[in-house]
Design a protein around this motif. Structure first.
Motif, PDB file in Angstrom:
ATOM      1  N   ILE A   1      -5.069  -0.474   6.854  1.00 26.11           N
ATOM      2  CA  ILE A   1      -5.712  -0.768   8.145  1.00 26.11           C
ATOM      3  C   ILE A   1      -6.950  -1.633   7.925  1.00 26.11           C
ATOM      4  N   ALA A   2      -7.734  -1.312   6.909  1.00 30.52           N
ATOM      5  CA  ALA A   2      -8.926  -2.112   6.612  1.00 30.52           C
ATOM      6  C   ALA A   2      -8.544  -3.542   6.235  1.00 30.52           C
TER       7      ALA A   2
ATOM      8  N   CYS B   1      -3.036   4.570   3.925  1.00 29.15           N
ATOM      9  CA  CYS B   1      -2.922   3.845   5.181  1.00 29.15           C
ATOM     10  C   CYS B   1      -4.275   3.319   5.640  1.00 29.15           C
ATOM     11  N   HIS B   2      -5.360   3.994   5.279  1.00 30.43           N
ATOM     12  CA  HIS B   2      -6.682   3.501   5.673  1.00 30.43           C
ATOM     13  C   HIS B   2      -7.012   2.181   4.973  1.00 30.43           C
ATOM     14  N   ASP B   3      -6.567   2.033   3.737  1.00 31.17           N
ATOM     15  CA  ASP B   3      -6.761   0.762   3.025  1.00 31.17           C
ATOM     16  C   ASP B   3      -5.969  -0.357   3.682  1.00 31.17           C
TER      17      ASP B   3
ATOM     18  N   TYR C   1       0.795  -1.230   0.000  1.00 28.67           N
ATOM     19  CA  TYR C   1       0.000   0.000   0.000  1.00 28.67           C
ATOM     20  C   TYR C   1       0.824   1.276   0.000  1.00 28.67           C
TER      21      TYR C   1
END
Length: 193
Positions: free
Chosen positions: A171-172, A167-169, A159
């Motif tokens: 974390i998901a 970073c949200h991807d 990522y």
């Protein structure tokens, strides 16, 4: 008969204004070339990848997209490099396009970057190098040609510094992996009882 794009020609007509440029078709042409590079890399056709990259680097459509991105879209559009040049008006952008259309990207001799220091929260200074506007445009052109090739090579679970990923991807993805692992563990416990 298939209509060819005006942006494959050597240059725009001299009476064209920046506001009159058909950005939809230009962006579509660049995206299609990038998709073709991606597909050729997935198929392992190295010669086709190189030919398409050369075509994209030399295309006036990619030059226009890069000028727009560097001078209108990016946050640092008002910052000048060591040459002090900026292109904030539409007339300047069009003149920049005509100037760069005459040059060969392979013979570009970049000027040194302007070095400045930005204060951090802790009081220390962070160095920042600002390339010239022409250097940033050429960097964007090369990025546009290389990115589809390397997107095909990268792992789907990476990522960092990738387009349309953050970073949200990540974390998901971690959350889903933990959740799936947790549910599989519960199912094993339930099934063994």
């Amino acid at each position: 008969m298939r209509k060819t794009s005006n942006y494959r020609k050597s240059t725009l007509p001299s009476d064209t204004k920046w506001e009159q440029i058909d950005w939809f078709h230009i962006n579509r042409y660049v995206e299609k070339l990038q998709q073709r590079i991606y597909r050729a890399e997935c198929l392992g056709d190295k010669r086709q990848v190189r030919n398409l990259q050369r075509l994209l680097v030399k295309s006036k459509a990619m030059l226009l997209v890069s000028i727009k991105r560097v001078t209108q879209i990016n946050k640092g559009k008002k910052t000048a490099g060591v040459d002090g040049e900026t292109a904030l008006s539409n007339r300047d952008r069009l003149q920049l396009f005509y100037d760069l259309s005459k040059l060969n990207i392979e013979k570009h001799n970049p000027k040194p970057s302007h070095r400045t220091y930005i204060k951090k929260k802790n009081g220390k200074l962070r160095p920042l190098s600002i390339p010239t506007i022409r250097g940033r445009i050429y960097q964007n052109i090369i990025k546009g040609a290389l990115e589809p090739q390397w997107e095909a090579r990268f792992e789907p679970i990476s990522y960092g510094f990738r387009p349309k990923r953050g970073c949200h991807d990540a974390i998901a993805r971690i959350f889903m992996a933990i959740k799936d692992g947790f549910l599989k563990g519960i199912l094993k416990v339930v099934l063994t009882i």
